[in-house]
Design a protein around this motif. Structure first.
Motif, PDB file in Angstrom:
ATOM      1  N   UNK A 138      31.768  -6.732  39.249  1.00 42.80           N
ATOM      2  CA  UNK A 138      32.484  -6.625  38.063  1.00 42.80           C
ATOM      3  C   UNK A 138      34.226  -6.365  38.475  1.00 42.80           C
ATOM      4  N   UNK A 139      34.589  -6.435  39.366  1.00 41.46           N
ATOM      5  CA  UNK A 139      36.029  -6.645  39.952  1.00 41.46           C
ATOM      6  C   UNK A 139      36.555  -4.992  40.001  1.00 41.46           C
ATOM      7  N   UNK A 140      35.534  -4.013  39.933  1.00 42.50           N
ATOM      8  CA  UNK A 140      36.105  -2.706  40.209  1.00 42.50           C
ATOM      9  C   UNK A 140      35.908  -2.523  41.842  1.00 42.50           C
ATOM     10  N   UNK A 141      36.989  -1.503  42.172  1.00 43.74           N
ATOM     11  CA  UNK A 141      37.036  -0.992  43.414  1.00 43.74           C
ATOM     12  C   UNK A 141      35.979   0.133  43.646  1.00 43.74           C
ATOM     13  N   UNK A 142      34.978  -0.122  44.575  1.00 46.66           N
ATOM     14  CA  UNK A 142      33.894   1.148  44.629  1.00 46.66           C
ATOM     15  C   UNK A 142      34.298   1.965  46.042  1.00 46.66           C
ATOM     16  N   UNK A 143      34.815   1.204  46.995  1.00 45.84           N
ATOM     17  CA  UNK A 143      35.094   1.711  48.310  1.00 45.84           C
ATOM     18  C   UNK A 143      36.361   1.232  48.975  1.00 45.84           C
ATOM     19  N   UNK A 144      36.839   2.099  49.999  1.00 48.83           N
ATOM     20  CA  UNK A 144      37.869   1.645  50.756  1.00 48.83           C
ATOM     21  C   UNK A 144      37.553   1.666  52.167  1.00 48.83           C
ATOM     22  N   UNK A 145      37.790   0.645  53.022  1.00 47.88           N
ATOM     23  CA  UNK A 145      37.566   0.533  54.297  1.00 47.88           C
ATOM     24  C   UNK A 145      38.620   0.565  55.216  1.00 47.88           C
ATOM     25  N   UNK A 173      31.726  -4.961  63.282  1.00 50.89           N
ATOM     26  CA  UNK A 173      31.332  -3.868  62.576  1.00 50.89           C
ATOM     27  C   UNK A 173      32.343  -2.636  62.752  1.00 50.89           C
ATOM     28  N   UNK A 174      32.119  -1.806  61.703  1.00 47.84           N
ATOM     29  CA  UNK A 174      32.655  -0.704  61.694  1.00 47.84           C
ATOM     30  C   UNK A 174      31.729   0.365  61.151  1.00 47.84           C
ATOM     31  N   UNK A 175      30.887   1.073  62.070  1.00 46.11           N
ATOM     32  CA  UNK A 175      30.043   2.079  61.514  1.00 46.11           C
ATOM     33  C   UNK A 175      30.617   3.168  60.541  1.00 46.11           C
ATOM     34  N   UNK A 176      30.352   3.321  59.587  1.00 44.55           N
ATOM     35  CA  UNK A 176      30.668   4.349  58.622  1.00 44.55           C
ATOM     36  C   UNK A 176      32.235   4.237  58.316  1.00 44.55           C
ATOM     37  N   UNK A 177      32.620   2.858  58.186  1.00 45.62           N
ATOM     38  CA  UNK A 177      34.190   2.357  58.252  1.00 45.62           C
ATOM     39  C   UNK A 177      34.457   2.421  56.629  1.00 45.62           C
ATOM     40  N   UNK A 178      33.591   2.815  55.609  1.00 45.30           N
ATOM     41  CA  UNK A 178      34.285   2.635  54.248  1.00 45.30           C
ATOM     42  C   UNK A 178      33.825   4.053  53.640  1.00 45.30           C
ATOM     43  N   UNK A 179      34.776   4.430  52.842  1.00 44.98           N
ATOM     44  CA  UNK A 179      34.499   5.490  51.949  1.00 44.98           C
ATOM     45  C   UNK A 179      34.126   5.175  50.427  1.00 44.98           C
ATOM     46  N   UNK A 180      33.064   5.695  49.843  1.00 44.41           N
ATOM     47  CA  UNK A 180      32.832   5.492  48.178  1.00 44.41           C
ATOM     48  C   UNK A 180      34.113   6.334  47.572  1.00 44.41           C
TER      49      UNK A 180
END
Length: 373
Positions: A138-145, A173-180
């Motif tokens: 939907x184009x919305x930002x749900x997480x930041x990596x 890869x980045x394990x746990x690299x994005x925050x919701x």
């Protein structure tokens, strides 16, 4: 699997045996057979920059979007690039970042992310991903990596153009690299019904699932909708609904037999056959032919006192070998064991087995779905 005297590999058959084939009722948990309708993960994707590479980043003459991204990033930090200046930083790469947002994910939870180069970067080893927003459909930002990459591949190149690579160094890869940062709304607690969706669609399994729930909780509690979904009446209170689903997940039912199916991997010659495969009466002839071509060069000497010259003359030898053709017969309704024994008895190679199965299918003697991948 057997090997004949010619060291030719026989057809490798991986037999998928169902519970009915061995005469044992095999019950499985609802948790393993179905998922709750609407409770699913969502895909996220973003565009970002990986910095800190050791000269293995994008060559911006061939990936101009990388230079443009660097200028845009510097502008957000108040650094202006003079007009006409061409950025050539070999330690930066443009990448695509992917992640999967699970159902009921809350703010602050972390996600694993996958980073893939979209330019001509040779390797992402040693790089760090700058803060990258991840968007949903939907184009919305749900997480930041953001974070340091873990790259399983390795690559090295020489000045003469030679290059060696192990695995894929242009992805990591980045394990746990994005925050919701945003939660996905769900109607899990609002609907009067819950849907249990089978992972493998089957009308018989759907019927057995509904019957098992009705036997446990009373009639008219569950109703099969189609080959995938079973609609179940659910409590209105959220805490009772969760306990209700927990009980349903532990319920054990016996799924239907798998359909008669033959899956052939044309690249490796691997054949997977279910236990319900049957054939009609058929006779199969199996033989093989090999052609050997040998190239050699002969020297032609001139006769004495002929003033001739020595020349090289190419010679080609072609040898054709055929093995004795073997024929075997399938009776009506033979089982999978009979098919395997017959094929191994004639020493069929994987490619020969694929041809035999395709011929049986074309002749209408194979009572199974043939899938070639």
């Amino acid at each position: 699997m057997r090997t004949d005297r010619g060291n030719r590999k026989a057809a490798m058959l991986i037999v998928v045996a169902t519970c009915s084939a061995i005469g044992v009722a095999c019950a499985e948990r609802v948790k393993d057979l179905a998922s709750v309708g609407g409770v699913r993960s969502n895909q996220l994707v973003g565009y970002g920059l990986v910095v800190g590479l050791d000269g293995t980043g994008d060559q911006t003459t061939q990936a101009p979007f990388t230079a443009q991204s660097i200028k845009n990033m510097l502008a957000r930090f108040g650094v202006s690039v003079p007009p006409g200046a061409t950025a050539q930083p070999k330690n930066v790469a443009a990448v695509i970042v992917q992640a999967e947002l699970p159902a009921f994910a809350k703010r602050g939870q972390t996600l694993d992310v996958t980073i893939s180069s979209i330019g001509n970067a040779g390797s992402l080893r040693g790089g760090a991903l700058l803060m990258t927003p991840l968007r949903g459909a939907d184009g919305e930002v749900y997480a930041v990596a953001q974070g340091n990459l873990v790259v399983g591949g390795f690559g090295a190149s020489g000045r003469d153009g030679s290059r060696i690579a192990v695995n894929v160094p242009s992805a990591g890869r980045i394990p746990g690299g994005a925050s919701v940062e945003r939660e996905v709304p769900s109607d899990f607690a609002d609907t009067p019904y819950l849907s249990l969706d089978l992972r493998s669609p089957d009308f018989t399994t759907a019927l057995r699932l509904a019957e098992g729930i009705n036997q446990l909780l009373g009639p008219d509690t569950a109703e099969p909708i189609d080959a995938v979904s079973v609609r179940v009446v659910a409590p209105k209170e959220l805490n009772r609904r969760i306990a209700y689903l927990s009980m349903l997940e532990q319920l054990e039912i016996t799924p239907a037999d798998a359909p008669a199916r033959v899956i052939v991997n044309s690249r490796t010659g691997t054949v997977v056959m279910s236990s319900k495969v049957r054939v009609l009466p058929a006779a199969v002839a199996h033989g093989s032919m090999s052609v050997t071509i040998t190239e050699r060069t002969e020297v032609s000497q001139p006769l004495p006192l002929s003033n001739g010259t020595t020349v090289s003359v190419p010679r080609t030898d072609i040898e054709l070998k055929t093995s004795d053709a073997r024929m075997f017969k399938f009776d009506a309704g033979v089982t999978l064991d009979t098919i395997v024994d017959a094929v191994n008895r004639v020493g069929a190679a994987p490619g020969d087995l694929v041809a035999i199965l395709e011929a049986l299918k074309q002749a209408g003697a194979l009572r199974a779905e043939l899938i070639v991948i």
